[in-house]
Design a protein around this motif. Sequence first.
Motif, PDB file in Angstrom:
ATOM      1  N   ARG A  12       0.792  -1.286   0.028  1.00  0.00           N
ATOM      2  CA  ARG A  12      -0.074  -0.136   0.143  1.00  0.00           C
ATOM      3  C   ARG A  12       0.886   1.230   0.141  1.00  0.00           C
ATOM      4  O   ARG A  12       0.555   2.249  -0.794  1.00  0.00           O
ATOM      5  CB  ARG A  12      -0.898   0.011   1.149  1.00  0.00           C
ATOM      6  CG  ARG A  12      -1.843   1.143   1.501  1.00  0.00           C
ATOM      7  CD  ARG A  12      -2.504   1.248   2.694  1.00  0.00           C
ATOM      8  NE  ARG A  12      -3.515  -0.003   2.804  1.00  0.00           N
ATOM      9  CZ  ARG A  12      -4.159  -0.269   3.547  1.00  0.00           C
ATOM     10  NH1 ARG A  12      -4.263   0.566   4.704  1.00  0.00           N
ATOM     11  NH2 ARG A  12      -4.849  -1.383   3.676  1.00  0.00           N
ATOM     12  N   GLY A  13       1.880   1.145   0.826  1.00  0.00           N
ATOM     13  CA  GLY A  13       2.874   2.443   0.999  1.00  0.00           C
ATOM     14  C   GLY A  13       3.526   2.680  -0.628  1.00  0.00           C
ATOM     15  O   GLY A  13       3.553   3.715  -1.277  1.00  0.00           O
ATOM     16  N   ARG A  14       3.982   1.623  -1.185  1.00  0.00           N
ATOM     17  CA  ARG A  14       4.645   1.710  -2.523  1.00  0.00           C
ATOM     18  C   ARG A  14       3.557   2.182  -3.632  1.00  0.00           C
ATOM     19  O   ARG A  14       3.886   3.159  -4.401  1.00  0.00           O
ATOM     20  CB  ARG A  14       5.182   0.442  -2.886  1.00  0.00           C
ATOM     21  CG  ARG A  14       6.346  -0.012  -1.905  1.00  0.00           C
ATOM     22  CD  ARG A  14       6.901  -1.313  -2.327  1.00  0.00           C
ATOM     23  NE  ARG A  14       7.828  -1.771  -1.483  1.00  0.00           N
ATOM     24  CZ  ARG A  14       8.984  -1.399  -1.379  1.00  0.00           C
ATOM     25  NH1 ARG A  14       9.727  -0.825  -2.354  1.00  0.00           N
ATOM     26  NH2 ARG A  14       9.799  -1.908  -0.309  1.00  0.00           N
ATOM     27  N   ALA A  15       2.410   1.663  -3.482  1.00  0.00           N
ATOM     28  CA  ALA A  15       1.407   2.268  -4.341  1.00  0.00           C
ATOM     29  C   ALA A  15       1.134   3.505  -4.047  1.00  0.00           C
ATOM     30  O   ALA A  15       0.641   4.546  -5.053  1.00  0.00           O
ATOM     31  CB  ALA A  15       0.208   1.452  -4.002  1.00  0.00           C
ATOM     32  N   PHE A  16       0.925   4.292  -2.733  1.00  0.00           N
ATOM     33  CA  PHE A  16       0.746   5.535  -2.432  1.00  0.00           C
ATOM     34  C   PHE A  16       2.074   6.386  -3.206  1.00  0.00           C
ATOM     35  O   PHE A  16       1.600   7.517  -3.803  1.00  0.00           O
ATOM     36  CB  PHE A  16       1.030   5.634  -1.069  1.00  0.00           C
ATOM     37  CG  PHE A  16      -0.709   5.794  -0.625  1.00  0.00           C
ATOM     38  CD1 PHE A  16      -1.101   7.012   0.158  1.00  0.00           C
ATOM     39  CD2 PHE A  16      -1.548   4.776  -0.567  1.00  0.00           C
ATOM     40  CE1 PHE A  16      -2.530   6.912   0.719  1.00  0.00           C
ATOM     41  CE2 PHE A  16      -2.674   4.555  -0.141  1.00  0.00           C
ATOM     42  CZ  PHE A  16      -3.250   5.694   0.590  1.00  0.00           C
ATOM     43  N   LEU A  17       3.143   5.847  -3.128  1.00  0.00           N
ATOM     44  CA  LEU A  17       4.445   6.576  -3.691  1.00  0.00           C
ATOM     45  C   LEU A  17       4.095   6.840  -5.103  1.00  0.00           C
ATOM     46  O   LEU A  17       4.243   7.790  -5.735  1.00  0.00           O
ATOM     47  CB  LEU A  17       5.634   6.008  -3.226  1.00  0.00           C
ATOM     48  CG  LEU A  17       6.139   6.006  -1.924  1.00  0.00           C
ATOM     49  CD1 LEU A  17       7.485   5.323  -1.688  1.00  0.00           C
ATOM     50  CD2 LEU A  17       6.636   7.471  -1.426  1.00  0.00           C
ATOM     51  N   ALA A  18       3.893   5.619  -5.892  1.00  0.00           N
ATOM     52  CA  ALA A  18       3.697   5.530  -7.166  1.00  0.00           C
ATOM     53  C   ALA A  18       2.374   6.469  -7.651  1.00  0.00           C
ATOM     54  O   ALA A  18       2.528   7.104  -8.708  1.00  0.00           O
ATOM     55  CB  ALA A  18       3.293   4.159  -7.826  1.00  0.00           C
ATOM     56  N   ALA A  19       1.300   6.645  -6.705  1.00  0.00           N
ATOM     57  CA  ALA A  19       0.209   7.316  -7.156  1.00  0.00           C
ATOM     58  C   ALA A  19       0.789   8.697  -7.170  1.00  0.00           C
ATOM     59  O   ALA A  19      -0.212   9.530  -7.796  1.00  0.00           O
ATOM     60  CB  ALA A  19      -0.876   6.682  -6.317  1.00  0.00           C
ATOM     61  N   GLY A  20       1.159   9.053  -5.918  1.00  0.00           N
ATOM     62  CA  GLY A  20       1.591  10.617  -5.762  1.00  0.00           C
ATOM     63  C   GLY A  20       2.606  11.224  -6.875  1.00  0.00           C
ATOM     64  O   GLY A  20       2.323  12.002  -7.319  1.00  0.00           O
ATOM     65  N   THR A  21       3.539  10.236  -7.161  1.00  0.00           N
ATOM     66  CA  THR A  21       4.306  10.881  -8.170  1.00  0.00           C
ATOM     67  C   THR A  21       3.565  10.834  -9.438  1.00  0.00           C
ATOM     68  O   THR A  21       3.813  11.739 -10.259  1.00  0.00           O
ATOM     69  CB  THR A  21       5.732   9.606  -8.330  1.00  0.00           C
ATOM     70  OG1 THR A  21       6.221   9.536  -7.170  1.00  0.00           O
ATOM     71  CG2 THR A  21       6.486  10.243  -9.390  1.00  0.00           C
ATOM     72  N   THR A  22       2.820  10.051  -9.867  1.00  0.00           N
ATOM     73  CA  THR A  22       1.937  10.033 -11.117  1.00  0.00           C
ATOM     74  C   THR A  22       1.033  11.319 -11.015  1.00  0.00           C
ATOM     75  O   THR A  22       0.935  12.021 -12.045  1.00  0.00           O
ATOM     76  CB  THR A  22       1.261   8.833 -11.426  1.00  0.00           C
ATOM     77  OG1 THR A  22       1.980   7.699 -11.136  1.00  0.00           O
ATOM     78  CG2 THR A  22       0.412   8.769 -12.575  1.00  0.00           C
TER      79      THR A  22
END
Length: 417
Positions: A11-21
């Motif tokens: 979930r944390g890695r998904a948040f990082l990817a979503a925020g960067t995108t």
Amino acid sequence: MRDGMAGLTLRGRAFLAAGTTAICCAVLLGQTTLTRIGVLVLVLPLVSAFVIGRRRYAVSAIRSVHPRLVAAGQPARIDLDLANDGRSPAGAVLVEDQVPYALGTRPRFVLQGISRQWRRRVSYQVRSDVRGRFEIGPLTIRVADPFGLVEIRRSIPGVAPLVVTPRTVTLPPIPVMGGWSGSGEHRPQAFAAGSAEDVSVREYRRGDELRRVHWRSSARVGELMVRREEQPWEARASVLLDNRLRAHRGQGLGSSFEFAVVAAASLVLHLDQHGYAVRLVLADGTGADETSTAVLERLALVTTTQQPVLDVGWTGDQTRGGLVVAVLGGLERTDVLALRQIRHDAGAALAMVLDVDEWAGRSAQPAGPPPSVAGLGWRSVTLGPRDRLDSAWRDLGRASGRAAAVTTALKATGADR
């Protein structure tokens, strides 16, 4: 921060990817609002990793098992004494103890409010239907943020052993002839003070104490005579477990070998409770005089052996005059000599012979003990997978009673003649 970033969850890695995108798209599209959302989504796991990584906690654990020795099918209690010796609180942690598959599922606890100098005890139960020695531990602690973005796992070393002994069956008391033997010069008897004939004496030997000199006998014989040493007699018994692989059939808990182990454990406890000094002997001749607890612990770890025939190296002075109770598997012609030797040295010999053909799924053989056992002076009984140990032991007692009656009758007949 490094520990926190390494502990990012999916979930944390998904948040990082979503925020960067989101930030990239906002820059390309010129959407200020989307930029704020992207920054928020990107910063949240970074802040969580920073906060979790800065925590300097040191959770220690002391594990104790009660009891350390437990019978198969009975529960044991595991106590975990946890403490936080770190400089900062840990908040909430998830504690998971590692237990073998045979003991059940892994216990998990969620502990709240872990502050400085924090102490707590948690307990859980384990149970195994399989005998053996199991290692419990190590302990795993997981610390996570409230959003589930970062999770750090730490292992606390240390294990505790748990020994699961075979289950036992309560056996009824039966009359057993033989088994009494002594280490002194004669069996104790009542002495009268007035007559030398009532005292058991022998010739004086160098080193004998003068207080043991029997002066009346010495005066009558003309040389120094001393009283014999009086050593109490003890009841000794040997339980022979046939653990040869070729003598058993079946697999797992339903095998004839596991049935034999249960029978041996029940016999050890029964004889020990009735005053016998019991030792366990295996097919390869290994055995020692041990307490019943040590014997049960040994039975918890016993396995089958490739030994082709029964070893009789353990017979002799330790067996002569004592009681031997054997739990035998499938017998062959090559076992006759060993069984004859054991019966020759024993004061009384009882045998539980397992009908291994029934464990193999084949048709049962005719009831009754094998000729190689019955013809060698053994009192025996045959058991199948559905027979009861206590009933078989009672049948052996009846056979012992009939043998004692026959012996008494023969002695009376000889006395009359």
